[in-house]
Scaffold this active site. Structure first.
Site, PDB file in Angstrom:
ATOM      1  CG  HIS A   1      -1.675  -1.260   1.421  1.00 38.82           C
ATOM      2  ND1 HIS A   1      -2.831  -1.582   0.763  1.00 38.82           N
ATOM      3  CD2 HIS A   1      -1.355  -2.316   2.209  1.00 38.82           C
ATOM      4  CE1 HIS A   1      -3.219  -2.795   1.161  1.00 38.82           C
ATOM      5  NE2 HIS A   1      -2.327  -3.263   2.022  1.00 38.82           N
TER       6      HIS A   1
ATOM      7  CB  SER B   1      13.649  22.647 -14.395  1.00 38.86           C
ATOM      8  OG  SER B   1      12.909  23.851 -14.463  1.00 38.86           O
TER       9      SER B   1
ATOM     10  CE  LYS C   1      11.534  20.303 -10.785  1.00 33.35           C
ATOM     11  NZ  LYS C   1      10.645  19.341 -10.174  1.00 33.35           N
TER      12      LYS C   1
ATOM     13  CD  GLU D   1       8.643  12.404 -14.803  1.00 29.09           C
ATOM     14  OE1 GLU D   1       8.683  12.746 -13.625  1.00 29.09           O
ATOM     15  OE2 GLU D   1       8.734  13.213 -15.749  1.00 29.09           O
TER      16      GLU D   1
END
Ligand code: ARG
Length: 459
Positions: free
Chosen positions: A154, A275, A281, A288
């Site tokens: 979970h 970024s 970043k 992704e």
């Protein structure tokens, strides 16, 4: 020239041609188309359907076309599909003998054969790339046997485990994909050639000859099914979808574990992005994007299943829609597998952070209950007492690791002094020596077994 022009007075409309033609994408089949035609010509000669000399001219012509395409001397264009292109080219090179190549054959059994040859080779490439990824994963498991990390259910910390367990779990998934691909490859290795347009042929062909020349296991036994079966395309796309799902799950874990919040993994700069506005970043664009590719591959599976669902027997032009999705899925899957193997190899583990995390949030509570149960307390009672210990820790800002044996005994007399060692994360992980469990011992056995099973596929 169209192969079927004889029956028609007027040419097809330009937009109808554009719509109908498959050459822009089926030109990818040129190698297998020529290979299958060479086998067909040899069989025709052996069965005395064409003369030996005609066969020799056909084969020499096809071989010359093959090498001219390979060397970039011949551009594939100006025909309806790859089959027409090769045949037109052959006739323009060798004349009359070339016109005999299509004896006892239809484009229907031709395309079904070509595509199977293509898919069979593609499986070899996919299995090879899967093998490279499994190798990286299992090596990663082996080199991280002594470290612990939390296992989750979970997405909440559940129990500590040897860090290698994580990598082996994915190695098992991709190994399963290898096994699945290999078995699909065996199942689809059946030859439609000789099915003709739909009903076989009246020529005295010998399908066993073409079959062995092309390396098929056997000729298909029903010509109607032979020309119209595209199960192997759906099966390939299912296999690709399963691989995409496994890749996507791994990407998700990599993305989570490389966040500041988890901080277990560091993706190498080579597989990270920045970024344009936020200078601090370091983004996981690569995993992704790979996770995103899943939708596209699943889409191709749904597309072919939908295309074939109401095809009346036998060949219908709908079936031309079988190719582009498979070609795209193949490209995406091979790219993703190759990048994943390299990215995974470059990932470093922040082992101290992982070890600390493996002890936090009471991940060792099961082991406290198990300790009690092993000393004679019924498990359900032990579970309830441990629950009270956890609550006490939360209220008093303590952990299972900084409680004294005396404090444990305050809850139940069963606790001995050894409890303080038992609740360390490494001890908890290494206690799980059951077959397939998360101890470093079990993970080591798993590494051995994965390497052994992998060997079968590495040539
Ligand atoms: N381009 C066609 C395909 O991919 C080849 C078979 C054409 N056959 C036909 N009867 N029109 O399906």
């Amino acid at each position: 020239m169209k192969l079927w022009q004889g029956r028609f007075d007027a040419p097809t409309a330009a937009n109808a041609d554009l719509f109908n033609d498959s050459l822009p994408f089926d030109k990818k089949l040129w190698r297998v188309d020529i290979t299958a035609s060479i086998a067909h010509a040899k069989m025709l000669a052996e069965c005395n359907i064409i003369a030996l000399e005609e066969m020799q001219r056909i084969v020499a012509g096809l071989e010359a076309i093959y090498s001219d395409i390979e060397n970039g001397k011949l551009e594939i264009c100006g025909a309806e599909d790859i089959h027409s292109f090769v045949e037109n080219e052959l006739v323009s090179r060798i004349g009359e003998a070339g016109k005999k190549l299509h004896t006892a054959r239809s484009r229907n059994d031709q395309v079904a054969t070509d595509f199977r040859l293509y898919v069979r080779e593609s499986y070899d490439a996919v299995i090879k790339s899967l093998g490279a990824l499994v190798t990286v994963l299992v090596n990663k498991a082996q080199s991280n046997l002594k470290f612990v990390m939390p296992g989750y259910t979970h997405l909440r910390k559940a129990q500590p485990m040897c860090a290698g367990h994580f990598f082996n779990a994915y190695a098992e998934m991709f190994l399963r994909d290898m096994e699945r691909s290999e078995s699909s490859k065996q199942r689809m290795n059946v030859m439609p050639l000789g099915s003709g347009a739909l009903a076989g042929t009246s020529y005295p062909i010998n399908r066993n000859i073409t079959c062995s020349l092309l390396g098929f296991l056997r000729p298909c036994e029903n010509s109607l099914d032979g020309v119209s079966d595209r199960d192997f395309v759906a099966e390939y796309l299912f296999n690709a979808s399963m691989i995409a799902a496994h890749l996507s799950r791994l990407c998700e874990d990599i993305i989570l574990y490389s966040t500041e919040e988890f901080g277990y993994f560091e993706i190498a700069d080579a597989y990270s992005t920045g970024s344009s506005i936020m200078p601090q970043k370091k983004n996981p664009d690569i995993p992704e994007l790979m996770r995103g590719k899943t939708g596209r591959v699943y889409g191709h599976l749904v597309a072919i299943l939908t295309t074939i669902k109401a095809i009346p027997l036998a060949y219908n032009k709908d079936l031309q829609e079988d190719k582009e999705g498979l070609f795209d899925a193949e490209t995406q899957i091979l790219n993703c597998l190759n990048i994943m193997a390299e990215m995974m190899d470059s990932i470093t583990l922040k082992t101290e952070k992982m070890a600390l995390a493996a002890e936090s949030e009471f991940a060792c509570a099961t082991d406290v209950a198990d300790y009690m149960a092993k000393h004679g307390v019924p498990f359900r009672t032990a579970h309830s007492v441990t629950g009270k210990i956890v609550r006490w820790c939360i209220e008093n800002n303590r952990t299972l690791q900084n409680m004294t044996a005396e404090e444990y005994r305050g809850f139940d007399g069963v606790f001995g002094d050894d409890i303080v060692e038992i609740v360390k994360a490494k001890a908890c992980a290494d206690a799980r020596v059951s077959f397939g469990g998360a101890s470093s011992y079990s993970v080591k056995q798993n590494v051995k077994s994965i390497k052994k099973r992998l060997k079968k596929y590495i040539k």
